[in-house]
Motif scaffolding. Structure first.
Motif, PDB file in Angstrom:
ATOM      1  N   GLU A   1     -10.850 -16.902  -5.331  1.00  0.00           N
ATOM      2  CA  GLU A   1     -11.771 -15.946  -4.702  1.00  0.00           C
ATOM      3  C   GLU A   1     -11.003 -14.865  -3.964  1.00  0.00           C
ATOM      4  OE1 GLU A   1     -15.381 -17.380  -2.641  1.00  0.00           O
ATOM      5  OE2 GLU A   1     -14.629 -19.384  -3.096  1.00  0.00           O
ATOM      6  N   LEU A   2      -9.959 -15.262  -3.241  1.00  0.00           N
ATOM      7  CA  LEU A   2      -9.134 -14.286  -2.532  1.00  0.00           C
ATOM      8  C   LEU A   2      -8.466 -13.319  -3.501  1.00  0.00           C
ATOM      9  CD1 LEU A   2      -7.476 -16.577   0.173  1.00  0.00           C
ATOM     10  CD2 LEU A   2      -8.961 -14.613   0.629  1.00  0.00           C
ATOM     11  N   ALA A   3      -7.982 -13.843  -4.609  1.00  0.00           N
ATOM     12  CA  ALA A   3      -7.335 -12.978  -5.605  1.00  0.00           C
ATOM     13  C   ALA A   3      -8.309 -11.938  -6.137  1.00  0.00           C
ATOM     14  CB  ALA A   3      -6.772 -13.820  -6.746  1.00  0.00           C
ATOM     15  N   ARG A   4      -9.523 -12.356  -6.424  1.00  0.00           N
ATOM     16  CA  ARG A   4     -10.521 -11.408  -6.926  1.00  0.00           C
ATOM     17  C   ARG A   4     -10.889 -10.388  -5.841  1.00  0.00           C
ATOM     18  NH1 ARG A   4     -12.095 -16.159  -9.855  1.00  0.00           N
ATOM     19  NH2 ARG A   4     -13.395 -16.903  -8.137  1.00  0.00           N
ATOM     20  N   TYR A   5     -10.908 -10.831  -4.577  1.00  0.00           N
ATOM     21  CA  TYR A   5     -11.204  -9.895  -3.490  1.00  0.00           C
ATOM     22  C   TYR A   5     -10.074  -8.873  -3.349  1.00  0.00           C
ATOM     23  CZ  TYR A   5     -12.164  -7.945   1.071  1.00  0.00           C
ATOM     24  OH  TYR A   5     -12.400  -7.058   2.103  1.00  0.00           O
ATOM     25  N   ILE A   6      -8.842  -9.339  -3.450  1.00  0.00           N
ATOM     26  CA  ILE A   6      -7.685  -8.426  -3.369  1.00  0.00           C
ATOM     27  C   ILE A   6      -7.759  -7.372  -4.472  1.00  0.00           C
ATOM     28  CG2 ILE A   6      -5.168  -8.332  -3.681  1.00  0.00           C
ATOM     29  CD1 ILE A   6      -5.151 -11.131  -2.210  1.00  0.00           C
ATOM     30  N   ASN A   7      -8.302  -7.753  -5.627  1.00  0.00           N
ATOM     31  CA  ASN A   7      -8.431  -6.836  -6.762  1.00  0.00           C
ATOM     32  C   ASN A   7      -9.761  -6.082  -6.784  1.00  0.00           C
ATOM     33  OD1 ASN A   7      -5.950  -7.690  -7.624  1.00  0.00           O
ATOM     34  ND2 ASN A   7      -6.646  -8.630  -9.520  1.00  0.00           N
ATOM     35  N   ARG A   8     -10.477  -6.062  -5.652  1.00  0.00           N
ATOM     36  CA  ARG A   8     -11.848  -5.516  -5.646  1.00  0.00           C
ATOM     37  C   ARG A   8     -11.912  -4.040  -6.005  1.00  0.00           C
ATOM     38  NH1 ARG A   8      -9.667  -6.047  -0.836  1.00  0.00           N
ATOM     39  NH2 ARG A   8      -9.883  -4.465   0.797  1.00  0.00           N
ATOM     40  N   GLU A   9     -10.862  -3.276  -5.716  1.00  0.00           N
ATOM     41  CA  GLU A   9     -10.883  -1.843  -6.001  1.00  0.00           C
ATOM     42  C   GLU A   9     -10.003  -1.466  -7.182  1.00  0.00           C
ATOM     43  OE1 GLU A   9      -9.873   0.103  -2.360  1.00  0.00           O
ATOM     44  OE2 GLU A   9     -11.751  -0.481  -1.347  1.00  0.00           O
TER      45      GLU A   9
END
Length: 543
Positions: free
Chosen positions: A433-441
């Protein structure tokens, strides 16, 4: 009355620095025409001060600064701050001082002393015996301290508070409740606080001011996120989360404030908590730079991205330490990630040193393929990182997650080497989940890192699931056992395989010796490995 909520980041033991910051915020409150400024719990010494409280020099320094620095600064403004009080018999109290015009007008001692999870307050403090209010400019202030408002909302089996602090203060007819806190964060905590206070205030129908500490001390992250609830039980003022902040609130105008929408406490809160955790831990420990071993896997990728956000790209070094078992994909993924983060990247192969070990212990360069050979690769890498730390002054950030730490799927003096375990309280499923959040933009962590099967790459074709259950199932069981304190029977009744459940619990219990030697890990769940979970190293309990 205009009240300033002063949400600051104290450093444990930096009494001079804390008082300097307190004076700065008092002056800011004065400049904005506040009548009263409110600080957080134990703000003068930082929370938690732990066994510093047994040192007389520590207590005397705190008292000296209160008398010589704070008292003179309180002319024409009231100040409520958390501090340590020592009575004539040497007893200590967790107190709130109400100071005005150079005098300590009233002292409020904490009544409910938490003694569970990460809290040890009965070790140090005596509880208040009476509840009281203080009058200021015609307004009665019901001041209380952190745990004093948590009656009926603490779900630890050992906690049974007999005193209802708010109820007793309410009988004294206060016009405002003021709570000063040092409430550590975990995911869901802020919404729990708001819901609790809103419910209580709907009963009492008077405004509530809540001021919380912000910053990281050791493994505890304090989110701040102070707020005000009006007499209707609606949150109408909100300070920033994970940042210092000050806000002036005209209490007579609260009825005209609009109710704020519910806070969406999602994975972004965990991310911001960990960023603050790394930034504060490094700054308060005297480190400006960090080094991360970048394997090409998702754990080290997430830790590296958090470190860059916390410290700046110029202060993070990534080191790839490939072995004969490292895949080309992992090596290239590590380089791409470093390029995306725009950080320094070094490649230092471990093969020459690994061959030396094989020669010493195998008599030649032949591979036996046992656990000792797997672990020595992690230990070579740990030594490389510590060499860089010693020579170049970087703090080493470890990259193991909570799922691995729970099961002992980690190597002492290897991947566990370092000063701070950034994601030690983050289950593997949450790491994604954190990885996907880091890649949010935009893509920072390469998609290939997120999509490939996790592997330690310490032997040919190794996969985590060769040694561990699927992470989704493992994390569900671990949460029930560690965070919710459920028995094996309760977990099995949820539909999980009996043999699997017992095997997981036995492994968690068996590897406590590893966790006792681990770096401190930032806490973001209700129960982390660390000071809040105290298990014996040597035991013979087995399901």
């Amino acid at each position: 009355m205009k009240i300033a909520l002063a949400q600051i980041n104290p450093v444990v033991g930096d009494i001079k620095g804390n008082f300097k910051k307190i004076i700065e915020f008092i002056n800011r409150a004065k400049y904005q025409k506040a009548d009263l400024v409110v600080f957080s719990e134990l703000v003068t010494v930082g929370y938690p001060p732990k066994d510093f409280l047994f040192m007389q020099d520590f207590l005397e320094a705190n008292e000296k600064y209160i008398n010589e620095i704070v008292l003179p600064a309180t002319y024409q403004i009231g100040v409520i701050l958390g501090t340590v009080r020592q009575d004539t018999e040497g007893n200590l109290y967790n107190s709130a001082f109400f100071i005005y015009d150079g005098k300590i007008v009233e002292v409020f001692d904490k009544t409910l002393l938490p003694n569970y999870d990460v809290f040890d307050e009965k070790r140090y403090f005596k509880p208040a015996q009476i509840r009281k209010v203080a009058s200021f400019k015609g307004i009665k202030l019901g001041v209380n301290i952190c745990e004093d408002i948590w009656k009926d909302y603490v779900f630890e089996p050992s906690v049974d508070y007999s005193v209802d602090v708010l109820e007793e203060q309410f009988k004294l007819k206060p016009d405002i409740f003021i709570n000063i806190s040092a409430s550590p964060y975990y995911l869901g905590k802020q919404n729990m606080r708001v819901e609790m206070i809103e419910k209580k205030i709907k009963k009492y129908a008077i405004p509530f001011v809540y001021v919380n500490q912000v910053g990281t001390n050791d493994e505890l992250i304090f989110d701040g996120a102070s707020f005000v609830v009006n007499e209707e039980g609606k949150r109408v003022v909100q300070l920033k989360a994970f940042e210092e902040d000050i806000k002036i609130v005209d209490m007579e105008e609260l009825k005209n404030f609009k109710e704020l929408p519910e806070i969406k406490e999602d994975i972004s809160w965990v991310y911001n908590a960990l960023v603050l955790g790394v930034r504060d831990y490094c700054k308060k420990s005297g480190f400006k730079k960090a080094v991360v071993g970048l394997s090409g896997g998702i754990d080290s990728a997430v830790v590296c991205a958090i470190a860059v956000e916390a410290l700046g790209k110029e202060n993070v070094l990534a080191v790839s330490m490939p072995s004969r078992y490292s895949s080309e994909g992992s090596k290239s993924d590590a380089r791409i990630l470093a390029d995306n983060l725009e950080i320094e990247f070094r490649v230092i192969p471990i093969e020459p040193v690994f061959k030396s070990y094989l020669s010493v212990f195998n008599g030649d360069n032949n591979v036996i393929g046992d656990l000792a050979e797997e672990n020595i690769q992690a230990r070579i890498r740990g030594n490389y990182l510590m060499f860089i730390s010693n020579r170049e002054g970087h703090i080493v950030l470890t990259t193991g997650n909570k799922s691995e730490l729970a099961m002992g799927y980690c190597t002492l003096y290897g991947d566990m080497s370092g000063s701070l375990a950034v994601i030690a309280d983050v289950p593997k499923t949450m790491v994604y989940e954190l990885a996907r959040y880091i890649n949010r933009e935009k893509e920072i962590i390469p998609t290939s890192i997120i999509e490939k099967a996790p592997s330690a790459e310490l032997r040919p074709n190794q996969k985590d699931e060769d040694s561990l259950p699927p992470y989704k199932i493992l994390d569900e069981i671990l949460k029930m056992y560690i965070e919710e304190n459920r028995s094996a029977k309760e977990i099995i009744e949820k539909g999980y395989d009996e043999r699997l459940v017992k095997d997981i619990i036995n492994k968690v219990n068996r590897v406590e010796y590893k966790r006792k030697q681990a770096a401190p890990g930032l806490k973001i769940t209700t129960k982390a490995f660390g000071t809040g979970r105290r298990m014996p190293i040597v035991h013979n309990f087995k399901l």
